[in-house]
Design a protein around this motif. Structure first.
Motif, PDB file in Angstrom:
ATOM      1  N   CYS A  76       0.910  -1.190   0.148  1.00 14.20           N
ATOM      2  CA  CYS A  76       0.117   0.036   0.169  1.00 14.20           C
ATOM      3  C   CYS A  76       0.825   1.307  -0.084  1.00 14.20           C
ATOM      4  CB  CYS A  76      -1.140   0.025   1.338  1.00 14.20           C
ATOM      5  SG  CYS A  76      -2.299  -1.093   1.035  1.00 14.20           S
ATOM      6  N   ARG A  77       1.886   1.186   0.713  1.00  7.96           N
ATOM      7  CA  ARG A  77       2.793   2.386   0.931  1.00  7.96           C
ATOM      8  C   ARG A  77       3.509   2.648  -0.615  1.00  7.96           C
ATOM      9  NH1 ARG A  77       6.637   0.281   3.851  1.00  7.96           N
ATOM     10  NH2 ARG A  77       8.063   0.097   1.982  1.00  7.96           N
ATOM     11  N   GLU A  78       3.952   1.550  -1.195  1.00 11.48           N
ATOM     12  CA  GLU A  78       4.567   1.729  -2.652  1.00 11.48           C
ATOM     13  C   GLU A  78       3.519   2.281  -3.584  1.00 11.48           C
ATOM     14  OE1 GLU A  78       5.730  -2.261  -3.011  1.00 11.48           O
ATOM     15  OE2 GLU A  78       7.559  -2.098  -1.522  1.00 11.48           O
ATOM     16  N   HIS A  79       2.226   2.080  -3.327  1.00  5.71           N
ATOM     17  CA  HIS A  79       1.301   2.640  -4.331  1.00  5.71           C
ATOM     18  C   HIS A  79       0.557   3.721  -3.735  1.00  5.71           C
ATOM     19  CE1 HIS A  79       2.149  -1.507  -5.678  1.00  5.71           C
ATOM     20  NE2 HIS A  79       1.813  -1.127  -6.882  1.00  5.71           N
ATOM     21  N   GLY A  80       1.221   4.510  -2.818  1.00  2.22           N
ATOM     22  CA  GLY A  80       0.646   5.697  -2.478  1.00  2.22           C
ATOM     23  C   GLY A  80      -0.214   5.581  -1.230  1.00  2.22           C
ATOM     24  N   VAL A  81      -0.550   4.682  -0.393  1.00  2.00           N
ATOM     25  CA  VAL A  81      -1.578   4.882   0.478  1.00  2.00           C
ATOM     26  C   VAL A  81      -0.763   4.264   2.104  1.00  2.00           C
ATOM     27  CG1 VAL A  81      -3.728   3.355   1.525  1.00  2.00           C
ATOM     28  CG2 VAL A  81      -3.576   4.129  -1.025  1.00  2.00           C
ATOM     29  N   LEU A  82      -0.958   5.004   3.085  1.00  2.00           N
ATOM     30  CA  LEU A  82      -0.345   4.878   4.355  1.00  2.00           C
ATOM     31  C   LEU A  82      -1.387   4.116   5.153  1.00  2.00           C
ATOM     32  CD1 LEU A  82       1.709   8.029   4.844  1.00  2.00           C
ATOM     33  CD2 LEU A  82       2.418   5.898   3.944  1.00  2.00           C
ATOM     34  N   ILE A  83      -1.213   2.946   5.734  1.00  2.00           N
ATOM     35  CA  ILE A  83      -2.190   2.017   6.537  1.00  2.00           C
ATOM     36  C   ILE A  83      -1.344   1.800   7.855  1.00  2.00           C
ATOM     37  CG2 ILE A  83      -3.595   1.388   4.868  1.00  2.00           C
ATOM     38  CD1 ILE A  83      -2.186  -1.316   5.150  1.00  2.00           C
ATOM     39  N   GLY A  84      -2.026   1.431   8.670  1.00  2.00           N
ATOM     40  CA  GLY A  84      -1.389   0.808   9.996  1.00  2.00           C
ATOM     41  C   GLY A  84      -1.571  -0.645   9.875  1.00  2.00           C
ATOM     42  N   VAL A  85      -0.583  -1.437  11.054  1.00  2.00           N
ATOM     43  CA  VAL A  85      -0.766  -2.828  11.348  1.00  2.00           C
ATOM     44  C   VAL A  85      -0.743  -2.929  12.768  1.00  2.00           C
ATOM     45  CG1 VAL A  85       0.347  -4.900  11.218  1.00  2.00           C
ATOM     46  CG2 VAL A  85       0.216  -3.641   9.118  1.00  2.00           C
ATOM     47  N   GLY A  86      -1.303  -3.565  13.636  1.00  2.00           N
ATOM     48  CA  GLY A  86      -1.481  -3.526  15.026  1.00  2.00           C
ATOM     49  C   GLY A  86      -2.045  -5.167  15.230  1.00  2.00           C
ATOM     50  N   GLY A  87      -2.530  -5.212  16.499  1.00  2.00           N
ATOM     51  CA  GLY A  87      -3.147  -6.499  17.250  1.00  2.00           C
ATOM     52  C   GLY A  87      -2.152  -7.275  18.050  1.00  2.00           C
ATOM     53  N   GLN A  88      -2.691  -8.141  18.723  1.00  2.00           N
ATOM     54  CA  GLN A  88      -1.520  -8.777  19.831  1.00  2.00           C
ATOM     55  C   GLN A  88      -0.515  -9.720  18.768  1.00  2.00           C
ATOM     56  OE1 GLN A  88      -1.840  -8.907  22.996  1.00  2.00           O
ATOM     57  NE2 GLN A  88      -0.216 -10.405  23.511  1.00  2.00           N
ATOM     58  N   GLU A  89      -0.847  -9.947  17.706  1.00  2.00           N
ATOM     59  CA  GLU A  89       0.237 -10.696  16.757  1.00  2.00           C
ATOM     60  C   GLU A  89       0.597  -9.896  15.495  1.00  2.00           C
ATOM     61  OE1 GLU A  89       1.013 -13.588  17.783  1.00  2.00           O
ATOM     62  OE2 GLU A  89      -0.564 -13.910  19.378  1.00  2.00           O
ATOM     63  N   GLY A  90       0.081  -8.816  15.538  1.00  2.00           N
ATOM     64  CA  GLY A  90       0.866  -7.813  14.266  1.00  2.00           C
ATOM     65  C   GLY A  90       0.133  -8.379  12.963  1.00  2.00           C
ATOM     66  N   ASN A  91      -1.056  -8.951  13.303  1.00  2.00           N
ATOM     67  CA  ASN A  91      -1.802  -9.505  11.894  1.00  2.00           C
ATOM     68  C   ASN A  91      -3.059  -8.568  11.742  1.00  2.00           C
ATOM     69  OD1 ASN A  91      -3.221 -10.366  14.167  1.00  2.00           O
ATOM     70  ND2 ASN A  91      -4.159 -11.732  12.678  1.00  2.00           N
ATOM     71  N   VAL A  92      -3.117  -7.390  12.174  1.00  2.00           N
ATOM     72  CA  VAL A  92      -4.456  -6.655  11.910  1.00  2.00           C
ATOM     73  C   VAL A  92      -4.123  -5.475  11.193  1.00  2.00           C
ATOM     74  CG1 VAL A  92      -6.660  -5.569  12.757  1.00  2.00           C
ATOM     75  CG2 VAL A  92      -5.526  -7.730  13.866  1.00  2.00           C
ATOM     76  N   VAL A  93      -4.695  -5.341  10.003  1.00  2.00           N
ATOM     77  CA  VAL A  93      -4.582  -4.082   9.314  1.00  2.00           C
ATOM     78  C   VAL A  93      -5.550  -2.997   9.650  1.00  2.00           C
ATOM     79  CG1 VAL A  93      -4.612  -2.910   6.909  1.00  2.00           C
ATOM     80  CG2 VAL A  93      -3.580  -5.138   7.262  1.00  2.00           C
ATOM     81  N   ARG A  94      -4.788  -1.736   9.896  1.00  2.00           N
ATOM     82  CA  ARG A  94      -5.812  -0.518  10.622  1.00  2.00           C
ATOM     83  C   ARG A  94      -6.064   0.429   9.481  1.00  2.00           C
ATOM     84  NH1 ARG A  94      -2.401   0.606  16.118  1.00  2.00           N
ATOM     85  NH2 ARG A  94      -4.069   1.913  16.337  1.00  2.00           N
ATOM     86  N   PHE A  95      -7.272   0.445   9.520  1.00  2.00           N
ATOM     87  CA  PHE A  95      -7.848   1.802   8.635  1.00  2.00           C
ATOM     88  C   PHE A  95      -8.239   3.021   9.670  1.00  2.00           C
ATOM     89  CE2 PHE A  95      -7.884  -1.194   5.309  1.00  2.00           C
ATOM     90  CZ  PHE A  95      -7.628  -0.227   4.182  1.00  2.00           C
ATOM     91  N   GLN A  96      -7.632   3.823   9.974  1.00  2.00           N
ATOM     92  CA  GLN A  96      -7.833   5.018  10.936  1.00  2.00           C
ATOM     93  C   GLN A  96      -7.699   6.312   9.975  1.00  2.00           C
ATOM     94  OE1 GLN A  96      -6.055   2.684  13.944  1.00  2.00           O
ATOM     95  NE2 GLN A  96      -7.433   3.614  15.039  1.00  2.00           N
TER      96      GLN A  96
END
Length: 429
Positions: free
Chosen positions: A382-402
């Motif tokens: 997403c970053r390479e294609h012009g969109v910044l997103i987050g990642v979280g969750g206890q296991e680092g496997n949840v994409v975050r749209f905020q």
């Protein structure tokens, strides 16, 4: 690359897996521009901070005007008009009988204040918190945080904290997929924690109305109502952590409003001043007044410039109906993401309220094996294609749209298209 090199040499960043290779020069609305002039659609908003958009003209103008008059005056030593005005405004817009505010600089400082305030008022010294929760990075706030990855190598932590299971429908210890059953069982476990993990000296229960760092976990509709019934039976205060979920993010001004219960103490930060550092811990008057001289203070708390920005930010929220915008845009985003979930085995769950959305990735839907590597790869795509997103969750496997709540429909559609393309690419690889 000079800035990146200076970061490597002089900025302590060893506590993050990697700093995004984006050198930010300026930003406006939901658009971030790097030093090369490349634009990105920001779908993370500085970890849910710039809710009214980057550099909102009204917020920036208010901060500039205040800076020309007064930058600092020790707001707990002298009376500062803008501090009084903001405290009054918060009493008007927050739910229930919340009235008196202590201002700090960060969410963690606000939570520390809430914990101390609850102790001062009740004369008790124990707390109930939730697994998967996150409340800050000080010793006190980590003590009530139910997340091993955030707590490792930082102990020992404070005694007197018991944990109940988070109402996490996708991953819960009760083997149910019924939200109502989960709500009741998890509320029952709050009472279980009180009865079997404490000495009966519990001052408060603390919870995020939507658990952010835990993976955008949205509790069932009746959960907090059931919990409040338990708390009232034992005379325990309810501290609600709105640091990440507040100020329009979930489709209401404050996320706890979705649940129809009133907190005794509420903590705000992040979106409160659209990027200026500020936190607020508001409580019922009798609770706030429990502090005695010398028991609490903050040198920079109630900074006039940040308070002016926060006042302007609140007016922007109401004038532009940013909570309503978040609700409508979030509904559209959730619908599209759920359509993608029907097409891609990589998506285990899609959940959220307003523009606080989590997409949990799994490598196996049957076992729900967390797909952390795929989440990281998707973020990079997403970053390479012009969109910044987050990642979280206890296991680092949840994409975050905020994203900023001011994100345009066109930007949102573009971001979701890039995300969909990234899913296909990551799934194939």
């Amino acid at each position: 690359m000079e800035t990146i090199q200076k970061y490597r040499e002089y900025v302590c960043t060893s506590f993050v897996a990697a700093v995004e290779p984006v050198v930010v020069e300026r930003a406006s609305g939901a658009t971030v521009v790097d030093t090369s002039g490349r634009e990105y659609i920001d779908c993370f908003a500085g970890i849910a901070v710039t809710n009214a958009g980057h550099c909102h003209p009204k917020v920036v103008a208010a901060a500039k005007a205040q800076a020309d008059k007064l930058v600092h005056a020790a707001s707990y030593v002298y009376h500062v008009p803008v501090v009084a005005d903001l405290a009054e405004r918060l009493a008007q817009i927050t739910p229930g009988a919340l009235k008196k505010t202590f201002f700090g600089n960060s969410g963690a400082e606000g939570i520390e204040t809430a914990l101390r305030m609850a102790k001062a008022y009740t004369g008790r010294n124990e707390f109930i918190a939730l697994t998967h929760s996150f409340h800050g990075r000080t010793v006190g706030t980590l003590s009530v945080t139910g997340n091993m990855l955030r707590k490792k190598r930082g102990g020992p932590y404070l005694p007197g904290v018991a944990f109940a299971p988070a109402p996490y429908l996708y991953r819960n210890p009760f083997g149910t997929d019924d939200p109502e059953v989960l709500a009741q069982r998890c509320a029952d476990m709050v009472e279980w924690a009180i009865k079997y993990q404490t000495s009966g000296n519990v001052a408060a229960f603390i919870a995020e109305p939507v658990l952010g760092e835990g993976g955008i976990i949205v509790p069932p509709a009746n959960y907090f109502r059931y919990v409040k019934e338990v708390l009232d039976r034992y005379g325990i205060l309810f501290i609600v952590d709105e640091v990440q979920s507040g100020f329009g993010r979930t489709g209401k001004l404050f996320a706890i409003e979705h649940y129809g219960v009133e907190p005794d103490i509420m903590v705000m930060a992040k979106g409160i001043a659209d990027g200026f550092p500020l936190s607020a811990c508001i409580a019922r008057a009798e609770i706030a007044d429990a502090f005695q001289p010398g028991e609490h203070l903050s040198t920079f708390g109630g900074n006039p410039v940040s308070c002016a920005a926060a006042l302007a930010n609140i007016e922007v929220m109401l004038e532009e109906d940013l909570p309503g915008q978040a609700a409508r845009k979030g509904e559209q985003a959730l619908a599209q993401l759920r359509e993608l979930a029907a097409e891609h085995e990589l998506i285990g769950d899609v959940r959220g309220l307003g523009l606080m959305i989590g997409v949990e990735l799994v490598s196996d839907r049957r076992t729900k094996q967390p797909a952390a590597k795929q989440a990281a790869a998707l973020r990079a795509y997403c970053r390479e294609h012009g969109v910044l997103i987050g990642v979280g969750g206890q296991e680092g496997n949840v994409v975050r749209f905020q994203p900023p709540l001011t994100i345009t429909w066109e930007q949102l559609e573009r971001a979701l298209t890039v995300f969909a393309d990234g899913l296909r690419t990551v799934s194939r690889s």
